[in-house]
Design an enzyme around this catalytic site. Structure first.
Site, mmCIF file in Angstrom:
data_model
loop_
_atom_site.group_PDB
_atom_site.id
_atom_site.type_symbol
_atom_site.label_atom_id
_atom_site.label_comp_id
_atom_site.label_asym_id
_atom_site.label_seq_id
_atom_site.Cartn_x
_atom_site.Cartn_y
_atom_site.Cartn_z
ATOM 1 N N HIS A 184 -0.382 -17.565 -0.032
ATOM 2 C CA HIS A 184 -0.107 -16.389 -0.855
ATOM 3 C C HIS A 184 1.301 -15.855 -0.635
ATOM 4 O O HIS A 184 1.510 -14.651 -0.551
ATOM 5 C CB HIS A 184 -1.146 -15.315 -0.568
ATOM 6 C CG HIS A 184 -2.539 -15.784 -0.849
ATOM 7 N ND1 HIS A 184 -3.036 -15.888 -2.123
ATOM 8 C CD2 HIS A 184 -3.516 -16.233 -0.025
ATOM 9 C CE1 HIS A 184 -4.270 -16.357 -2.079
ATOM 10 N NE2 HIS A 184 -4.591 -16.580 -0.811
ATOM 11 N N PRO A 224 -1.886 -0.403 5.632
ATOM 12 C CA PRO A 224 -0.958 0.133 6.649
ATOM 13 C C PRO A 224 -0.552 1.568 6.321
ATOM 14 O O PRO A 224 -0.260 1.887 5.181
ATOM 15 C CB PRO A 224 0.252 -0.802 6.581
ATOM 16 C CG PRO A 224 0.053 -1.689 5.425
ATOM 17 C CD PRO A 224 -1.354 -1.571 4.947
ATOM 18 N N GLU A 225 -0.575 2.416 7.299
ATOM 19 C CA GLU A 225 -0.165 3.801 7.113
ATOM 20 C C GLU A 225 1.248 3.984 7.656
ATOM 21 O O GLU A 225 1.857 3.062 8.164
ATOM 22 C CB GLU A 225 -1.161 4.730 7.819
ATOM 23 C CG GLU A 225 -2.538 4.689 7.138
ATOM 24 C CD GLU A 225 -3.294 5.996 7.317
ATOM 25 O OE1 GLU A 225 -2.647 7.027 7.587
ATOM 26 O OE2 GLU A 225 -4.520 5.988 7.182
#
Ligand code: ZN
Length: 270
Positions: free
Chosen positions: A98, A2-3
């Protein structure tokens, strides 16, 4: 990964859902990688804290926690890494394999951190976190020019250097350089002031457009609701190697700069 625009979207989404809520109890998993602070310290800081605000700093999600009786204000800092997700769900929702942290909220919901590849990081701090580097959406054109005029690194690498600007990633660096008409391999200190001004404006424009579109992830992750679906802004060069330039039809070149796949138009960018 993700930016900045995706992290901004996720942080804003989380803020809308959990600001004002209170963390009643915390479960921390046994995998050590995601824990940048000790598990004990994370639990002790989060339990009983009020969530005042969720915001983005660089590519981090910062959860501002209200001060409790004696301790000062603290922050919970989340870096999503490659595959990290922050989910706000009902407790009955299946617990993904997870899951590394579950915060039970006073509202009855749970805030979960899930990360299959475990490059994400969880940390708590007791003093303000700002991260290194300048915020690309806040920096002025003068400050921006100041960052680069002594750097001999390729401008693409300098844009990705988190000590200079925090949160600019590969996609938006390529897109901003295209808008500025600057080749990614140019040494930063050879850019003229007019080019730096264009790059500053181009970077802010492309980041804002992506935030407005809800981020433009090309990878697999979901927003704070657990819903898939970021819209992709139309990339002009990124991921378009060999395809015609949107301006001049010259095939877009793909090269490697600083170890990162880099795309540019050999005609429009000088
Ligand atoms: Zn072109």
């Amino acid at each position: 990964m993700p930016e900045l625009p995706e992290v901004e979207t996720i942080a804003n989404g989380l803020h809308k859902r959990v600001a004002g809520d209170r963390i009643e109890s915390v479960w921390v998993g046994s995998k050590p990688e995601p824990l940048k602070s000790p598990a004990q310290e994370i639990s002790a800081t989060l339990e009983g804290a009020n969530i005042e605000r969720v915001r983005r700093v660089g590519k981090h999600i910062v959860v501002d926690l209200g001060s409790r009786k004696s301790s000062g204000a603290s922050q919970w800092i989340v870096h999503l890494g490659m595959t990290g997700r922050m989910l706000v769900v009902n407790p009955e929702t299946d617990l993904p394999k997870h899951t590394h942290l579950v915060a039970k909220l006073k509202s009855g919901r749970e805030l979960r951190f899930v990360d299959p590849r475990r490059f994400g990081r969880l940390e708590v701090r007791h003093e303000a976190f700002s991260g290194p580097g300048a915020e690309p959406l806040d920096i002025s054109a003068d400050e921006f020019a100041e960052l680069f005029h002594r750097s001999k690194a390729p401008i693409k690498a300098a844009l990705l250097n988190q000590k200079l600007l925090h949160g600019v990633g590969n996609i938006y660096a390529d897109e901003a350089l295209f808008r500025a008409g600057v080749r990614p391999r140019r040494r930063a200190n050879t850019l003229r002031r007019a080019e730096l001004n264009k790059l500053h404006a181009g970077l802010q424009k492309v980041l804002k457009a992506a935030i407005a579109a809800g981020g433009s992830s090309v990878s697999d992750y979901v927003d704070a609701d657990g819903e898939e679906g970021f819209f992709q802004i139309q990339h002009r060069v990124y991921g378009r190697g060999g395809k015609p330039c949107v301006k001049c039809k010259t095939p877009i070149k793909k090269i490697v700069v600083g170890g990162r796949g880099t795309h540019y138009c050999p005609k429009c960018q000088k």
